[in-house]
Design an enzyme around this catalytic site. Structure first.
Site, short mmCIF file in Angstrom:
data_model
loop_
_atom_site.label_atom_id
_atom_site.label_comp_id
_atom_site.label_asym_id
_atom_site.label_seq_id
_atom_site.Cartn_x
_atom_site.Cartn_y
_atom_site.Cartn_z
CG HIS A 138 25.64 10.76 12.19
ND1 HIS A 138 24.74 11.69 12.68
CD2 HIS A 138 25.21 9.56 12.63
CE1 HIS A 138 23.82 11.08 13.39
NE2 HIS A 138 24.07 9.78 13.38
CG HIS A 139 21.65 14.98 8.68
ND1 HIS A 139 22.04 16.29 8.53
CD2 HIS A 139 20.61 14.81 7.83
CE1 HIS A 139 21.26 16.89 7.63
NE2 HIS A 139 20.39 16.02 7.20
CB ALA A 140 25.40 14.61 14.32
#
Length: 466
Positions: A138-140
């Site tokens: 996930h880009h988070a």
């Protein structure tokens, strides 16, 4: 626990069922080099060992109903490698098309937020005897630089398992504490943010003023919402299409040296040429140049006192793409000039200003707005912000072994957004320029036409060198 920065958390808030915010690394490996021979169970066991030294792979999200700030990371005390590493076979005949189709299906699935936000798919059955490892994160929890660093921790210089970094093994996100989440969140929201806003506003005013000044001097990078409309600039669906291309890095460097430009100029010229070819074939090429957004890492920039430390340390640079030029040499020269202007302009802007404003991202409100924005197809109601997202990440120029298997290619794939349905990511490694293209199937069902055009564009530039 570790609180997410505003920019990290924004990728959670922006995510909808259609707009999936994960990044992908598709690694092609040769299993014949694995010590003792390839075995999936053995590979998964080795992956479990290495996760001990990758803190980001052991943490998961946590929140509290009383928290008014961004969520936090905590250590996953129930971590189970079998929930993250999976095995699948590609359909016959096991060529690049079948691999891309399978990966496109996997790319369209959401990640489970109840566990660490990553998964690894081992794809067997390729016709050439190779194996593909598809890593979704996930880009988070990652950006281009940190994802390359995490991939490096799964790789080694020899097939033999490396020693683990003891400091990384000891690093932990810590246990959950709902009271602490709520209390520190309230302090951030009511005390720190008003102070940060007071400092940020004066620094932000100079950005549009400088942009206007440069625009009058014709030395500004293109402004948002000035791009021509293309098929890529409408609402997207959850369906993903993927295409891949691999070029010789020596050939790219030869073009760079011959014309006295930079590698990134050659990459952007290849992107412009490939998109020009694709849109011409569909009779959809705008008269105006397309606009690309190039993510720029700020990992080496000085931290602003307004920025909360986080994983994503990135800003964006807009640049024109010379898609309106037919001649490949003139296109490259024009692209180099576009890039120079954009870089000079971007250098004047505070590298941390985007991350500073992201601290104020309203979670629930932004999530609701993005859902309505996608469902109502509002991306078609305003001019496109830009046309294509283009990333260029430099990797190691020497052989690597992924969990004991020799790496033969690494294809990065970034996310797409409503109104921005095409992502082209380039990763140079071990003498190759690997190009990963991710698009929305309903907009671009045939991304291989774009991928194949890269090879043709490079051949034209090499012919000009001769």
């Amino acid at each position: 626990m570790q609180r997410l920065s505003g920019l990290d958390a924004s990728f959670l808030y922006l995510e909808t069922r259609s707009q999936l915010m994960h990044v992908i690394g598709l690694v092609e490996i040769d299993p014949s080099t694995m010590p003792g021979g390839y075995d999936f169970a053995k590979l998964r066991t080795e992956m479990q060992r290495r996760v001990a030294a990758i803190p980001a792979f052991r943490r998961k999200l946590d929140n509290s109903v009383f928290n008014i700030d961004h969520p936090v990371w905590i250590e996953d005390e129930d971590f189970d490698i079998e929930r993250h590493v999976h095995r699948v076979a590609v359909p016959a005949p096991g060529g690049a098309g079948e691999v891309a189709e399978l990966c496109g299906h996997l790319a369209g699935q959401t990640l489970d937020r109840g566990k660490p936000l990553w998964e690894l798919w081992i794809i067997e059955g390729l016709s050439n005897g190779r194996i593909c490892a598809m890593l979704r994160m996930h880009h988070a929890s990652t950006d281009g630089v940190t994802s390359a660093e995490m991939l490096a921790r799964m790789c080694s210089l020899t097939p033999e398992p490396p020693e683990l970094d003891a400091e990384k093994v000891r690093e932990t996100a810590g246990p959950p504490s709902r009271a602490t989440i709520a209390a520190t969140g309230a302090i951030n929201y009511f005390v720190q943010r008003p102070l940060a806003m007071a400092k940020l506003l004066p620094r932000t005013v100079s950005v549009p003023v400088g942009w206007l000044r440069r625009a009058q001097q014709q030395s500004a990078m293109p402004a948002p919402f000035m791009a021509p409309r293309t098929r890529f600039n409408s609402a997207i669906t959850p369906h993903r299409s993927i295409a891949l291309s691999q070029l010789s890095l020596d050939d790219v460097k030869r073009v760079k040296n011959h014309f006295g430009v930079k590698i990134n100029d050659v990459v952007l010229a290849l992107v412009g040429g490939a998109m020009r070819t694709y849109l011409l074939e569909h009779d959809e090429l705008p008269e105006k140049p397309l606009v690309g957004m190039v993510p720029v890492s700020v990992h080496d920039a000085d931290e602003s006192d307004l920025v909360v430390e986080g994983t994503n340390k990135v800003t964006g640079m807009f640049t024109l793409l010379s898609t309106d030029v037919d001649d490949p040499v003139i296109r490259l020269e024009k692209q180099a000039e576009f890039s120079r202007k954009s870089k000079e302009h971007h250098a004047e802007i505070d590298a941390n200003i985007l991350r500073s404003w992201a601290q104020f991202a309203p979670g629930t409100t932004l999530s609701t707005v993005m859902k309505v924005y996608g469902e109502r197809k509002l991306a078609s109601a305003h001019p496109p912000i830009f046309n294509v997202l283009v990333s260029n990440v430099a990797g190691p120029d020497f052989p690597l072994y992924f969990l004991g298997c020799r790496v033969t290619a690494v294809y990065p794939l970034g996310p797409i957004f409503h109104g921005l349905g095409l992502n082209i990511t380039v990763f140079s490694a071990d003498g190759n320029l690997n190009i990963g293209i991710l698009a929305c199937t309903d907009q671009t069902p045939d991304p291989w036409e774009i991928a194949n055009a890269f090879d043709d564009q490079l051949k034209q530039l090499l012919a000009a060198c001769d």
